[in-house]
Motif scaffolding. Structure first.
Motif, PDB file in Angstrom:
ATOM      1  N   VAL A  64      56.118  89.051  65.805  1.00  0.00           N
ATOM      2  CA  VAL A  64      55.207  87.941  66.091  1.00  0.00           C
ATOM      3  C   VAL A  64      54.135  88.343  67.106  1.00  0.00           C
ATOM      4  CG1 VAL A  64      56.416  86.840  68.036  1.00  0.00           C
ATOM      5  CG2 VAL A  64      55.197  85.419  66.386  1.00  0.00           C
ATOM      6  N   PHE A  65      54.358  89.460  67.812  1.00  0.00           N
ATOM      7  CA  PHE A  65      53.385  89.928  68.802  1.00  0.00           C
ATOM      8  C   PHE A  65      52.291  90.746  68.112  1.00  0.00           C
ATOM      9  CE2 PHE A  65      56.912  88.760  71.459  1.00  0.00           C
ATOM     10  CZ  PHE A  65      56.322  88.284  72.616  1.00  0.00           C
ATOM     11  N   ALA A  66      51.448  90.047  67.386  1.00  0.00           N
ATOM     12  CA  ALA A  66      50.283  90.633  66.720  1.00  0.00           C
ATOM     13  C   ALA A  66      49.219  89.548  66.651  1.00  0.00           C
ATOM     14  CB  ALA A  66      50.656  91.135  65.328  1.00  0.00           C
ATOM     15  N   ASN A  67      48.011  89.914  66.234  1.00  0.00           N
ATOM     16  CA  ASN A  67      46.934  88.913  66.147  1.00  0.00           C
ATOM     17  C   ASN A  67      47.035  88.065  64.886  1.00  0.00           C
ATOM     18  OD1 ASN A  67      45.166  91.560  67.454  1.00  0.00           O
ATOM     19  ND2 ASN A  67      45.280  89.648  68.591  1.00  0.00           N
ATOM     20  N   ILE A  68      47.373  88.715  63.759  1.00  0.00           N
ATOM     21  CA  ILE A  68      47.492  87.985  62.494  1.00  0.00           C
ATOM     22  C   ILE A  68      48.896  88.203  61.950  1.00  0.00           C
ATOM     23  CG2 ILE A  68      46.711  87.863  60.096  1.00  0.00           C
ATOM     24  CD1 ILE A  68      43.928  88.373  60.939  1.00  0.00           C
ATOM     25  N   ILE A  69      49.593  87.109  61.675  1.00  0.00           N
ATOM     26  CA  ILE A  69      50.956  87.160  61.132  1.00  0.00           C
ATOM     27  C   ILE A  69      50.938  86.589  59.719  1.00  0.00           C
ATOM     28  CG2 ILE A  69      53.357  86.398  61.436  1.00  0.00           C
ATOM     29  CD1 ILE A  69      52.378  88.092  63.759  1.00  0.00           C
ATOM     30  N   LEU A  70      51.466  87.351  58.783  1.00  0.00           N
ATOM     31  CA  LEU A  70      51.688  86.811  57.441  1.00  0.00           C
ATOM     32  C   LEU A  70      53.168  86.471  57.326  1.00  0.00           C
ATOM     33  CD1 LEU A  70      50.903  86.098  54.553  1.00  0.00           C
ATOM     34  CD2 LEU A  70      51.223  88.479  53.926  1.00  0.00           C
ATOM     35  N   ALA A  71      53.472  85.179  57.307  1.00  0.00           N
ATOM     36  CA  ALA A  71      54.859  84.717  57.147  1.00  0.00           C
ATOM     37  C   ALA A  71      55.082  84.481  55.657  1.00  0.00           C
ATOM     38  CB  ALA A  71      55.075  83.437  57.948  1.00  0.00           C
ATOM     39  N   ASP A  72      55.586  85.505  54.984  1.00  0.00           N
ATOM     40  CA  ASP A  72      55.696  85.459  53.527  1.00  0.00           C
ATOM     41  C   ASP A  72      56.895  84.632  53.087  1.00  0.00           C
ATOM     42  OD1 ASP A  72      54.441  86.073  51.223  1.00  0.00           O
ATOM     43  OD2 ASP A  72      54.951  88.203  51.190  1.00  0.00           O
ATOM     44  N   GLU A  73      56.653  83.634  52.247  1.00  0.00           N
ATOM     45  CA  GLU A  73      57.689  82.733  51.721  1.00  0.00           C
ATOM     46  C   GLU A  73      58.479  82.079  52.855  1.00  0.00           C
ATOM     47  OE1 GLU A  73      58.887  83.691  47.353  1.00  0.00           O
ATOM     48  OE2 GLU A  73      59.521  85.389  48.567  1.00  0.00           O
ATOM     49  N   VAL A 130      48.451  82.457  62.283  1.00  0.00           N
ATOM     50  CA  VAL A 130      49.600  82.551  61.369  1.00  0.00           C
ATOM     51  C   VAL A 130      49.181  82.064  59.990  1.00  0.00           C
ATOM     52  CG1 VAL A 130      51.908  81.655  60.820  1.00  0.00           C
ATOM     53  CG2 VAL A 130      51.343  82.310  63.162  1.00  0.00           C
ATOM     54  N   LEU A 131      49.467  82.891  59.007  1.00  0.00           N
ATOM     55  CA  LEU A 131      49.240  82.481  57.630  1.00  0.00           C
ATOM     56  C   LEU A 131      50.596  82.503  56.929  1.00  0.00           C
ATOM     57  CD1 LEU A 131      46.434  82.586  55.460  1.00  0.00           C
ATOM     58  CD2 LEU A 131      48.393  83.661  54.456  1.00  0.00           C
ATOM     59  N   ALA A 132      51.092  81.336  56.585  1.00  0.00           N
ATOM     60  CA  ALA A 132      52.396  81.238  55.917  1.00  0.00           C
ATOM     61  C   ALA A 132      52.177  81.005  54.430  1.00  0.00           C
ATOM     62  CB  ALA A 132      53.203  80.093  56.519  1.00  0.00           C
ATOM     63  N   THR A 133      52.984  81.659  53.590  1.00  0.00           N
ATOM     64  CA  THR A 133      52.854  81.454  52.144  1.00  0.00           C
ATOM     65  C   THR A 133      54.089  80.737  51.608  1.00  0.00           C
ATOM     66  OG1 THR A 133      53.899  83.530  51.454  1.00  0.00           O
ATOM     67  CG2 THR A 133      51.560  83.614  51.982  1.00  0.00           C
ATOM     68  N   GLN A 134      53.870  79.973  50.553  1.00  0.00           N
ATOM     69  CA  GLN A 134      54.964  79.312  49.846  1.00  0.00           C
ATOM     70  C   GLN A 134      54.780  79.542  48.356  1.00  0.00           C
ATOM     71  OE1 GLN A 134      56.313  75.489  52.595  1.00  0.00           O
ATOM     72  NE2 GLN A 134      55.595  75.143  50.549  1.00  0.00           N
ATOM     73  N   ASN A 135      55.891  79.766  47.679  1.00  0.00           N
ATOM     74  CA  ASN A 135      55.876  79.925  46.227  1.00  0.00           C
ATOM     75  C   ASN A 135      56.180  78.557  45.617  1.00  0.00           C
ATOM     76  OD1 ASN A 135      56.464  80.407  43.565  1.00  0.00           O
ATOM     77  ND2 ASN A 135      57.896  82.073  43.943  1.00  0.00           N
ATOM     78  N   PRO A 136      55.231  77.970  44.851  1.00  0.00           N
ATOM     79  CA  PRO A 136      55.425  76.595  44.373  1.00  0.00           C
ATOM     80  C   PRO A 136      56.372  76.453  43.182  1.00  0.00           C
ATOM     81  CG  PRO A 136      53.352  77.451  43.567  1.00  0.00           C
ATOM     82  CD  PRO A 136      53.954  78.530  44.411  1.00  0.00           C
ATOM     83  N   ILE A 137      56.700  77.582  42.511  1.00  0.00           N
ATOM     84  CA  ILE A 137      57.469  77.435  41.274  1.00  0.00           C
ATOM     85  C   ILE A 137      58.961  77.729  41.428  1.00  0.00           C
ATOM     86  CG2 ILE A 137      55.599  77.718  39.605  1.00  0.00           C
ATOM     87  CD1 ILE A 137      56.279  80.701  39.457  1.00  0.00           C
ATOM     88  N   GLU A 138      59.289  78.596  42.383  1.00  0.00           N
ATOM     89  CA  GLU A 138      60.693  79.000  42.513  1.00  0.00           C
ATOM     90  C   GLU A 138      61.309  78.276  43.709  1.00  0.00           C
ATOM     91  OE1 GLU A 138      63.180  83.139  43.083  1.00  0.00           O
ATOM     92  OE2 GLU A 138      61.053  83.253  42.691  1.00  0.00           O
ATOM     93  N   GLN A 139      61.909  77.115  43.450  1.00  0.00           N
ATOM     94  CA  GLN A 139      62.382  76.269  44.549  1.00  0.00           C
ATOM     95  C   GLN A 139      63.881  76.399  44.820  1.00  0.00           C
ATOM     96  OE1 GLN A 139      60.452  74.818  46.638  1.00  0.00           O
ATOM     97  NE2 GLN A 139      58.618  75.309  45.498  1.00  0.00           N
ATOM     98  N   GLU A 140      64.584  77.195  44.003  1.00  0.00           N
ATOM     99  CA  GLU A 140      66.025  77.348  44.224  1.00  0.00           C
ATOM    100  C   GLU A 140      66.261  78.205  45.469  1.00  0.00           C
ATOM    101  OE1 GLU A 140      69.787  78.984  41.673  1.00  0.00           O
ATOM    102  OE2 GLU A 140      68.112  78.167  40.553  1.00  0.00           O
ATOM    103  N   GLY A 141      67.169  77.742  46.331  1.00  0.00           N
ATOM    104  CA  GLY A 141      67.479  78.508  47.550  1.00  0.00           C
ATOM    105  C   GLY A 141      66.358  78.466  48.571  1.00  0.00           C
TER     106      GLY A 141
END
Length: 321
Positions: A107-116, A152-163
């Motif tokens: 998290v100690f960076a300027n840009i964080i990609l929080a994938d899924e 922070v840029l967080a991504t979400q996958n809209p189709i795979e909602q299991e788990g």
């Protein structure tokens, strides 16, 4: 850092830097002009972004390229069900002299990609959301500030909602924008395939430093705005709140819950930035409308009637505007 003699010169400087940034990013990322505009808007507004799109649409490539063009440190965190808060913020360990030493996490960076981000339990999501809100990390009784700019840029996958563990509305509210990433058009996909199936490496030149970005973030907030534009933004948010004095008929019919005051703040600051990126010195109502969908999309909760009648959030926002 380049010094500007007045605000008008600085505003022109941001407009020129934005055009150069778009040019550098487009060397690598084909299309997605609206997404690039909204991502850069949220960076200059000191906001964070939630990016929703199916896998394989170059989300990571886009953020990496943007980090290179902005000359910032970039870290990608792949969120999984077994990820712990210490895997994000870091942890205290014993050094060779048996003293506790804090090892900084990604998290100690300027840009964080929080994938899924919706793949990890709420406790781990909360560790990231604290750093987004406070721009610092607290562990072992010590507070460690994060270097600015921090995005922070967080991504979400809209189709795979299991788990998955969907973000609660209160935590979604921390994000300035919810940006939808769509499939490329046919011609764009042809260009993507041609560009990515050769051995040629494209170099992205840095356009802005971290110090310049922080300067432009302050500049955006100093932009003058007319009272009627602020009133339009606040009125638009009030229209989303069902069964209240200023609620619109659309909200009463189709919404369970409306947007809070943070939406009004982000509409105004987003409109200010949108004006500057279009070469204007003050925002108008069109600038508020330009950022309305990404600002409101994740702050409105549809009711059963809306779902039954196929009224999407974007259709509801269109009706409100």
């Amino acid at each position: 850092m380049k010094h500007f003699s007045n605000e008008v010169e600085a505003a022109n400087g941001l407009f020129e830097a934005y055009k150069t940034l778009k040019g550098e990013i487009s060397k690598v990322v084909v299309g997605q002009d609206d997404v690039v505009r909204l991502l850069l808007t949220s960076v200059f507004c000191q906001g964070h972004c939630l990016l929703v799109g199916v896998p394989g649409l170059a989300k990571t490539l886009l953020i990496k390229t943007m980090a290179s063009a902005l000359h910032l440190n970039f870290n990608r965190i792949q969120f999984t069900p077994d990820l712990m808060p210490s895997d994000i913020i870091g942890a205290e360990t014993l050094d060779k002299d048996r003293n506790f030493k804090f090892i900084k996490g990604p998290v100690f960076a300027n840009i964080i990609l929080a994938d899924e981000i919706n793949r990890t339990p709420p406790k781990t999501q909360a560790a990231l959301l604290e750093s987004m809100q406070e721009y610092s990390v607290t562990t072992g009784g010590h507070n460690y500030p994060l270097e600015k700019p921090f995005f922070v840029l967080a991504t979400q996958n809209p189709i795979e909602q299991e788990g998955t563990y969907p973000l609660p509305e209160a935590q979604l509210d921390r994000f300035m924008f919810n940006v939808l990433l769509d499939y490329p058009e046919y011609q764009q996909e042809l260009d993507i395939v041609k560009n990515t199936t050769t051995d040629e490496q494209v170099e992205v030149k840095p356009v802005l430093t971290g110090e310049e970005i922080v300067y432009f973030q302050h500049l955006v907030r100093q932009v003058p705005i007319a009272d009627n534009v602020v009133e339009y933004a606040v009125d638009l948010v009030h229209k989303t709140r069902p069964n209240t004095e200023r609620a619109s008929q659309v909200a009463n019919d189709y919404l369970e819950w409306g947007a809070g005051p943070r939406a009004s703040q982000y509409l105004v600051v987003g409109a200010k930035c949108n004006a500057l990126l279009n070469g204007k010195y003050s925002p108008d109502i069109e600038d508020v409308q330009a950022v309305a969908k990404p600002t409101l999309r994740h702050r409105l909760v549809r009711n059963f009637k809306a779902e039954a009648e196929g009224m999407t959030i974007d259709k509801i926002i269109d009706a409100l505007i």
